[in-house]
Design an enzyme around this catalytic site. Structure first.
Site: not given
Length: 349
Positions: A138, A168
């Site tokens: 992540h 992200d």
């Protein structure tokens, strides 16, 4: 006398991506933001949803401007419908692990054999190749691997970064959006699309290009006490106010630092010694002590809008209501009453 004809209503503005057709495979974070960026500026974005609830419910904040269709890609009829939808699109974007789209029968080789001009955008954390390509991860992991997380810390404390923004959204979604538009420009000229491998680790590494340049030039100190970016200086950091809130100071240039000292009523501190790191601890304590004398709101009244390079540290609920955000209409109300960021950037037409 004949009545004057009513004035014609002005034509609605044509957004720059009007006519562009994009298929987005439903997923988390980066891919939906890329799809929303394209939809905000006029693209027709169709999301292919999967049956059942999402693995993580992130709400509808990245869904604006899109149309959706739910298809079970394990069923031949639905898979064929997805292929037909993609065949009529200019671009496809997806954010699955490498190999997932191939196993579904929607890999780039198969689709581009029938649609050579298709731009096939893929965003992942580690990229389509490399020893980590199949590993789970992540945002925090991708930022850590690039070295960028190491500089987001204070002496003696663990590194900390804002959730999802750097890896992200910055290294992933924005790089994918740029890649899609670059590939579409090429496809327009040549009739040939391509596959875009947007790895968040690559993107964050590129975003750190200035820091690598400073380091190569000998202008990046690894020791925090000698690097104003690393939370040790008196002029580039966040400081606590009397009410427990924080304000940010960023007076890098000499003239801005001089104004900051003047407005903090610290006239006995010489602006000329700004980069004398030996003096930083004592000057920093003077600045911190002065900031603690007033509330965040009081400092806003004194410093906001000046050349002292100041901003209050607002929370997500407060940001849309700041006068600057209101004037620029940087946020807008959704039908459910919640704020959402307005489309960006802005175009003169």
């Amino acid at each position: 006398m004949q009545a004057a004809a009513p004035a014609a209503s002005p034509a609605p503005p044509v957004r720059p991506l009007e006519g562009l057709k994009v298929v987005e495979m439903a997923g988390l974070g980066p891919c939906p933001l890329t799809g929303m960026l394209l939809a905000d500026h006029g693209a027709q974005v169709t999301v292919i949803d999967r049956p059942g609830p999402p693995a993580i419910d992130t709400g509808t904040g990245l869904a604006r401007g899109k149309q959706r269709i739910c298809l079970d890609l394990k069923h031949p009829g639905d898979l064929n419908q997805a292929r037909q939808l993609i065949a009529g699109a200019d671009a496809l974007i997806e954010g699955f692990r490498p190999g997932v789209m191939e196993r579904l029968g929607l890999g780039p080789a198969e689709l581009r054999a029938q649609h050579p001009a298709l731009v096939y955008g893929r965003v992942t954390g580690w990229g389509q190749t490399g020893p980590l390509a199949q590993a789970a991860g992540h945002d925090i992991n991708y930022v850590a691997l690039t070295g960028a997380l190491s500089i987001a810390s204070r002496a003696g404390q663990a590194p900390s970064i804002p959730a999802t923004l750097i890896g992200d959204m910055g290294g992933g979604a924005l790089m994918l959006a740029f890649g899609v538009m670059a590939a579409l420009w090429q496809a327009r000229a040549t009739g040939q699309g391509c596959v875009i491998d947007a790895a968040m680790t690559d993107g964050v590494g590129l975003m750190a290009g200035l820091l690598h340049s400073l380091r190569a030039a000998g202008r990046w100190a690894e020791a925090p006490e000698q690097n104003f970016f690393l939370h040790q200086s008196p002029f580039y950091d966040c400081f606590e106010c009397a009410d427990g809130r924080y304000v940010s100071l960023g007076a890098l240039e000499p003239q801005f630092y001089a104004e900051l000292l003047q407005r903090l009523e610290l006239g006995d501190i010489s602006p000329a010694s700004q980069h004398d790191t030996r003096q930083w601890p004592a000057v920093r304590e003077r600045v911190a002590q002065r900031i603690r004398e007033r509330t965040m709101e009081e400092w806003q009244q004194r410093l906001e809008g000046t050349n002292a390079c100041f901003a209050p540290v607002l929370n997500l609920a407060e940001a849309p209501d700041h006068p600057h955000a209101r004037e620029r209409q940087s946020y807008r109300r959704r039908a459910d009453g919640h704020w959402e960021p307005s489309p960006a950037p802005r175009f003169s037409r």
